[in-house]
Design a protein around this motif. Structure first.
Motif, PDB file in Angstrom:
ATOM      1  N   PRO A   1      19.476   5.134  51.164  1.00 11.54           N
ATOM      2  CA  PRO A   1      18.650   4.685  50.038  1.00 11.54           C
ATOM      3  C   PRO A   1      19.520   4.132  48.910  1.00 11.54           C
ATOM      4  CG  PRO A   1      17.927   6.843  50.793  1.00 11.54           C
ATOM      5  CD  PRO A   1      19.216   6.528  51.520  1.00 11.54           C
ATOM      6  N   ASN A   2      19.063   3.067  48.318  1.00  7.57           N
ATOM      7  CA  ASN A   2      19.795   2.362  47.276  1.00  7.57           C
ATOM      8  C   ASN A   2      19.644   3.102  45.942  1.00  7.57           C
ATOM      9  OD1 ASN A   2      20.538   0.546  45.230  1.00  7.57           O
ATOM     10  ND2 ASN A   2      20.011  -1.196  46.516  1.00  7.57           N
TER      11      ASN A   2
ATOM     12  N   SER B   1      16.994   4.694  40.887  1.00  5.37           N
ATOM     13  CA  SER B   1      17.095   4.879  39.439  1.00  5.37           C
ATOM     14  C   SER B   1      16.066   4.021  38.701  1.00  5.37           C
ATOM     15  CB  SER B   1      18.512   4.597  38.941  1.00  5.37           C
ATOM     16  OG  SER B   1      18.884   3.256  39.187  1.00  5.37           O
ATOM     17  N   LEU B   2      15.762   2.843  39.219  1.00  2.73           N
ATOM     18  CA  LEU B   2      14.719   2.007  38.614  1.00  2.73           C
ATOM     19  C   LEU B   2      13.366   2.692  38.724  1.00  2.73           C
ATOM     20  CD1 LEU B   2      13.676  -0.612  37.334  1.00  2.73           C
ATOM     21  CD2 LEU B   2      13.535  -1.563  39.655  1.00  2.73           C
ATOM     22  N   ASP B   3      13.053   3.208  39.908  1.00  2.00           N
ATOM     23  CA  ASP B   3      11.781   3.909  40.107  1.00  2.00           C
ATOM     24  C   ASP B   3      11.668   5.127  39.195  1.00  2.00           C
ATOM     25  OD1 ASP B   3      11.208   2.037  42.072  1.00  2.00           O
ATOM     26  OD2 ASP B   3      11.688   3.378  43.741  1.00  2.00           O
TER      27      ASP B   3
ATOM     28  N   CYS C   1      15.849   0.745  28.054  1.00  2.00           N
ATOM     29  CA  CYS C   1      15.372   1.099  29.395  1.00  2.00           C
ATOM     30  C   CYS C   1      16.468   0.856  30.431  1.00  2.00           C
ATOM     31  CB  CYS C   1      14.110   0.323  29.747  1.00  2.00           C
ATOM     32  SG  CYS C   1      12.660   0.841  28.827  1.00  2.00           S
ATOM     33  N   ALA C   2      17.202  -0.228  30.285  1.00  2.00           N
ATOM     34  CA  ALA C   2      18.314  -0.513  31.204  1.00  2.00           C
ATOM     35  C   ALA C   2      19.394   0.556  31.070  1.00  2.00           C
ATOM     36  CB  ALA C   2      18.890  -1.891  30.924  1.00  2.00           C
ATOM     37  N   ASP C   3      19.683   0.971  29.852  1.00  2.00           N
ATOM     38  CA  ASP C   3      20.662   2.037  29.634  1.00  2.00           C
ATOM     39  C   ASP C   3      20.199   3.336  30.286  1.00  2.00           C
ATOM     40  OD1 ASP C   3      22.242   0.279  28.200  1.00  2.00           O
ATOM     41  OD2 ASP C   3      21.607   1.042  26.237  1.00  2.00           O
ATOM     42  N   LEU C   4      18.908   3.624  30.194  1.00  2.00           N
ATOM     43  CA  LEU C   4      18.352   4.820  30.820  1.00  2.00           C
ATOM     44  C   LEU C   4      18.489   4.732  32.337  1.00  2.00           C
ATOM     45  CD1 LEU C   4      16.816   7.488  30.751  1.00  2.00           C
ATOM     46  CD2 LEU C   4      14.685   6.162  30.618  1.00  2.00           C
ATOM     47  N   GLN C   5      18.206   3.582  32.907  1.00  2.00           N
ATOM     48  CA  GLN C   5      18.333   3.405  34.349  1.00  2.00           C
ATOM     49  C   GLN C   5      19.783   3.621  34.797  1.00  2.00           C
ATOM     50  OE1 GLN C   5      17.129  -0.389  35.885  1.00  2.00           O
ATOM     51  NE2 GLN C   5      17.858   0.077  37.936  1.00  2.00           N
ATOM     52  N   ILE C   6      20.724   3.088  34.045  1.00  2.00           N
ATOM     53  CA  ILE C   6      22.146   3.264  34.383  1.00  2.00           C
ATOM     54  C   ILE C   6      22.539   4.730  34.295  1.00  2.00           C
ATOM     55  CG2 ILE C   6      24.502   2.763  33.594  1.00  2.00           C
ATOM     56  CD1 ILE C   6      23.361  -0.047  32.781  1.00  2.00           C
TER      57      ILE C   6
ATOM     58  N   ALA D   1       8.975   5.738  36.193  1.00  2.00           N
ATOM     59  CA  ALA D   1       8.149   6.950  36.193  1.00  2.00           C
ATOM     60  C   ALA D   1       8.365   7.764  34.919  1.00  2.00           C
ATOM     61  CB  ALA D   1       8.461   7.795  37.424  1.00  2.00           C
ATOM     62  N   GLY D   2       9.614   7.855  34.482  1.00  2.00           N
ATOM     63  CA  GLY D   2       9.926   8.618  33.268  1.00  2.00           C
ATOM     64  C   GLY D   2       9.332   8.004  32.016  1.00  2.00           C
ATOM     65  N   THR D   3       9.420   6.692  31.907  1.00  2.00           N
ATOM     66  CA  THR D   3       8.853   6.048  30.719  1.00  2.00           C
ATOM     67  C   THR D   3       7.335   6.143  30.722  1.00  2.00           C
ATOM     68  OG1 THR D   3       9.001   3.877  31.801  1.00  2.00           O
ATOM     69  CG2 THR D   3      10.784   4.480  30.299  1.00  2.00           C
ATOM     70  N   LYS D   4       6.722   6.045  31.899  1.00  2.00           N
ATOM     71  CA  LYS D   4       5.264   6.213  31.983  1.00  2.00           C
ATOM     72  C   LYS D   4       4.858   7.626  31.594  1.00  2.00           C
ATOM     73  CE  LYS D   4       3.968   2.758  35.402  1.00  2.00           C
ATOM     74  NZ  LYS D   4       3.443   2.528  36.760  1.00  2.00           N
TER      75      LYS D   4
END
Length: 66
Positions: free
Chosen positions: A6-7, A12-14, A35-40, A18-21
């Motif tokens: 799994p990538n 991390s994007l998913d 949001c990009a910083d959170l994903q990283i 989900a976290g922001t929702k």
């Protein structure tokens, strides 16, 4: 042939979505960088808890595979 794992970028994007929702935060152009910083941060946290032999621990994965 190597086994496809799994990538971490997609995971991390998913998780970021989900976290922001769940937090009730709308993703907009104004907070795109946050949001990009959170994903990283999520991706790096996932990488840190992978087993030692997992190829995804290498920041170059999947480009380091033959």
């Amino acid at each position: 042939m190597t086994k496809r794992l799994p990538n971490l970028d997609q995971i991390s994007l998913d998780l970021m979505i989900a976290g922001t929702k769940a937090a009730g935060v709308r993703r907009t152009n104004a907070n795109r960088s946050a949001c990009a910083d959170l994903q990283i941060a999520i991706r790096e946290a996932l990488r840190a808890v992978l087993p030692e032999h997992d190829p995804r621990r290498d920041p170059a994965y999947p480009f380091n595979q033959e």
